[in-house]
Scaffold this motif. Structure first.
Motif, PDB file in Angstrom:
ATOM      1  N   GLN A 121       0.740  -1.316  -0.033  1.00  0.00           N
ATOM      2  CA  GLN A 121      -0.061   0.050   0.132  1.00  0.00           C
ATOM      3  C   GLN A 121       0.723   1.245   0.158  1.00  0.00           C
ATOM      4  O   GLN A 121       1.847   1.426   0.906  1.00  0.00           O
ATOM      5  CB  GLN A 121      -0.883  -0.030   1.084  1.00  0.00           C
ATOM      6  CG  GLN A 121      -1.783   1.266   1.192  1.00  0.00           C
ATOM      7  CD  GLN A 121      -2.919   0.905   2.236  1.00  0.00           C
ATOM      8  OE1 GLN A 121      -2.977   0.166   3.106  1.00  0.00           O
ATOM      9  NE2 GLN A 121      -3.633   2.124   2.381  1.00  0.00           N
ATOM     10  N   PHE A 122       0.541   2.140  -0.829  1.00  0.00           N
ATOM     11  CA  PHE A 122       1.338   3.228  -1.086  1.00  0.00           C
ATOM     12  C   PHE A 122       0.416   4.545  -1.219  1.00  0.00           C
ATOM     13  O   PHE A 122      -0.612   4.347  -1.453  1.00  0.00           O
ATOM     14  CB  PHE A 122       2.322   3.208  -2.307  1.00  0.00           C
ATOM     15  CG  PHE A 122       2.998   1.920  -2.293  1.00  0.00           C
ATOM     16  CD1 PHE A 122       4.337   2.036  -1.693  1.00  0.00           C
ATOM     17  CD2 PHE A 122       2.442   0.951  -3.125  1.00  0.00           C
ATOM     18  CE1 PHE A 122       5.047   0.837  -1.966  1.00  0.00           C
ATOM     19  CE2 PHE A 122       3.268  -0.200  -3.393  1.00  0.00           C
ATOM     20  CZ  PHE A 122       4.772  -0.423  -2.656  1.00  0.00           C
ATOM     21  N   PHE A 123       0.843   5.632  -0.831  1.00  0.00           N
ATOM     22  CA  PHE A 123       0.226   7.046  -1.009  1.00  0.00           C
ATOM     23  C   PHE A 123       0.816   7.627  -2.001  1.00  0.00           C
ATOM     24  O   PHE A 123       1.997   7.657  -2.284  1.00  0.00           O
ATOM     25  CB  PHE A 123       0.172   7.845   0.321  1.00  0.00           C
ATOM     26  CG  PHE A 123      -0.493   7.072   1.489  1.00  0.00           C
ATOM     27  CD1 PHE A 123      -1.924   7.049   1.586  1.00  0.00           C
ATOM     28  CD2 PHE A 123       0.102   6.204   2.475  1.00  0.00           C
ATOM     29  CE1 PHE A 123      -2.425   6.322   2.608  1.00  0.00           C
ATOM     30  CE2 PHE A 123      -0.516   5.654   3.512  1.00  0.00           C
ATOM     31  CZ  PHE A 123      -1.764   5.686   3.355  1.00  0.00           C
ATOM     32  N   THR A 128       6.684   6.338  -8.978  1.00  0.00           N
ATOM     33  CA  THR A 128       6.190   5.011  -9.396  1.00  0.00           C
ATOM     34  C   THR A 128       6.627   3.966  -8.242  1.00  0.00           C
ATOM     35  O   THR A 128       7.749   4.109  -7.566  1.00  0.00           O
ATOM     36  CB  THR A 128       7.009   4.589 -10.550  1.00  0.00           C
ATOM     37  OG1 THR A 128       6.585   5.163 -11.717  1.00  0.00           O
ATOM     38  CG2 THR A 128       6.507   2.955 -11.020  1.00  0.00           C
ATOM     39  N   HIS A 129       5.466   3.288  -7.767  1.00  0.00           N
ATOM     40  CA  HIS A 129       5.820   2.127  -6.407  1.00  0.00           C
ATOM     41  C   HIS A 129       5.246   0.867  -7.116  1.00  0.00           C
ATOM     42  O   HIS A 129       4.370   0.633  -7.974  1.00  0.00           O
ATOM     43  CB  HIS A 129       5.026   2.742  -5.511  1.00  0.00           C
ATOM     44  CG  HIS A 129       5.198   3.743  -4.937  1.00  0.00           C
ATOM     45  ND1 HIS A 129       6.279   4.213  -3.953  1.00  0.00           N
ATOM     46  CD2 HIS A 129       4.775   5.198  -4.891  1.00  0.00           C
ATOM     47  CE1 HIS A 129       6.371   5.092  -3.606  1.00  0.00           C
ATOM     48  NE2 HIS A 129       5.459   6.080  -4.205  1.00  0.00           N
ATOM     49  N   LYS A 153       2.035   4.757 -10.929  1.00  0.00           N
ATOM     50  CA  LYS A 153       2.180   6.123 -10.013  1.00  0.00           C
ATOM     51  C   LYS A 153       1.112   6.655  -9.926  1.00  0.00           C
ATOM     52  O   LYS A 153       0.824   7.626  -9.067  1.00  0.00           O
ATOM     53  CB  LYS A 153       3.273   6.840 -10.588  1.00  0.00           C
ATOM     54  CG  LYS A 153       3.061   7.883 -11.706  1.00  0.00           C
ATOM     55  CD  LYS A 153       4.417   8.545 -12.113  1.00  0.00           C
ATOM     56  CE  LYS A 153       4.034   9.386 -13.024  1.00  0.00           C
ATOM     57  NZ  LYS A 153       5.184  10.337 -13.462  1.00  0.00           N
ATOM     58  N   GLU A 154      -0.022   6.180 -10.562  1.00  0.00           N
ATOM     59  CA  GLU A 154      -1.394   6.811 -10.680  1.00  0.00           C
ATOM     60  C   GLU A 154      -2.014   6.268  -9.202  1.00  0.00           C
ATOM     61  O   GLU A 154      -2.142   5.054  -9.222  1.00  0.00           O
ATOM     62  CB  GLU A 154      -2.036   7.000 -11.817  1.00  0.00           C
ATOM     63  CG  GLU A 154      -1.354   7.444 -13.002  1.00  0.00           C
ATOM     64  CD  GLU A 154      -1.072   8.955 -12.600  1.00  0.00           C
ATOM     65  OE1 GLU A 154      -1.994   9.675 -12.178  1.00  0.00           O
ATOM     66  OE2 GLU A 154       0.046   9.566 -13.028  1.00  0.00           O
ATOM     67  N   ILE A 155      -3.063   6.733  -8.987  1.00  0.00           N
ATOM     68  CA  ILE A 155      -3.856   6.439  -7.944  1.00  0.00           C
ATOM     69  C   ILE A 155      -4.838   5.215  -8.530  1.00  0.00           C
ATOM     70  O   ILE A 155      -5.270   5.326  -9.441  1.00  0.00           O
ATOM     71  CB  ILE A 155      -5.195   7.372  -7.250  1.00  0.00           C
ATOM     72  CG1 ILE A 155      -4.188   8.451  -6.550  1.00  0.00           C
ATOM     73  CG2 ILE A 155      -6.120   6.923  -6.417  1.00  0.00           C
ATOM     74  CD1 ILE A 155      -4.890   9.709  -6.041  1.00  0.00           C
ATOM     75  N   GLY A 156      -5.092   4.107  -7.646  1.00  0.00           N
ATOM     76  CA  GLY A 156      -5.790   2.915  -8.239  1.00  0.00           C
ATOM     77  C   GLY A 156      -5.459   1.734  -7.728  1.00  0.00           C
ATOM     78  O   GLY A 156      -4.544   1.452  -6.987  1.00  0.00           O
TER      79      GLY A 156
END
Length: 173
Positions: A121-123, A128-129, A153-156
């Motif tokens: 889980q990343f914020f 890029t994660h 790297k985008e929310i989703g």
């Protein structure tokens, strides 16, 4: 001419026999080789495996193995790494015996890896994660690389594409 005669007796009777024939005839049959053979089908474990053969006859036998049923060798055929179902031909012979031709299968299945998610889980921070994983069910001493897709790297919500670098393993889905 030949003659066989004799007397047989017990408490109840006495018997006399006499046989005549022109040529003595008899037959000596070849010995039968007794054996047990079994194949192998298990997950990769880092060890060599082949067919299991036990000869139960009380005389010396020669055992030969082949992958093509043509070119035989006295060297056992063994596999260590992932091996699809493979037929092993076996020839067992001995002097004054009927030769045995048999076969059995050897299969080494890919070992199922367990994957534990260490960080998934990343914020959003504009970078890029990709998730990080820990591998389980690896044979001691084996080098198993896990490749994770490029990340996002985008929310989703994303599914990380995974691949394994060692032919003896697969991801347990």
């Amino acid at each position: 001419n030949y003659e066989i005669s004799g007397e047989v007796q017990n408490d109840n009777y006495i018997g006399i026999y006499r046989y005549f024939f022109s040529k003595p005839y008899y037959k000596v049959a070849p010995r039968t080789i007794k054996y047990n053979v079994s194949g192998y089908s298990e997950q990769y474990d880092g060890n060599e495996h082949g067919v299991s053969l036990q000869i139960t006859s009380a005389f010396d036998c020669t055992v030969e193995y082949s992958l093509d049923n043509t070119n035989f060798s006295t060297s056992e055929i063994k596999f260590k790494n992932y091996t699809p179902k493979t037929k092993i031909y076996i020839k067992i012979s001995a002097e004054n015996s009927t030769t045995v031709n048999t076969s059995e299968y050897v299969e080494i299945l890919k070992r199922k890896l367990t994957i534990n998610n260490l960080e998934n889980q990343f914020f959003y921070d504009g970078k890029t994660h990709a998730p990080k994983f820990n591998l389980g069910n690896v044979v001691e001493g084996d080098d198993v690389g896990l490749t994770v897709g490029e990340g996002a790297k985008e929310i989703g919500d994303y599914v990380a594409p995974l691949s394994v670098s060692n032919q003896n393993y697969e991801i347990d889905e």
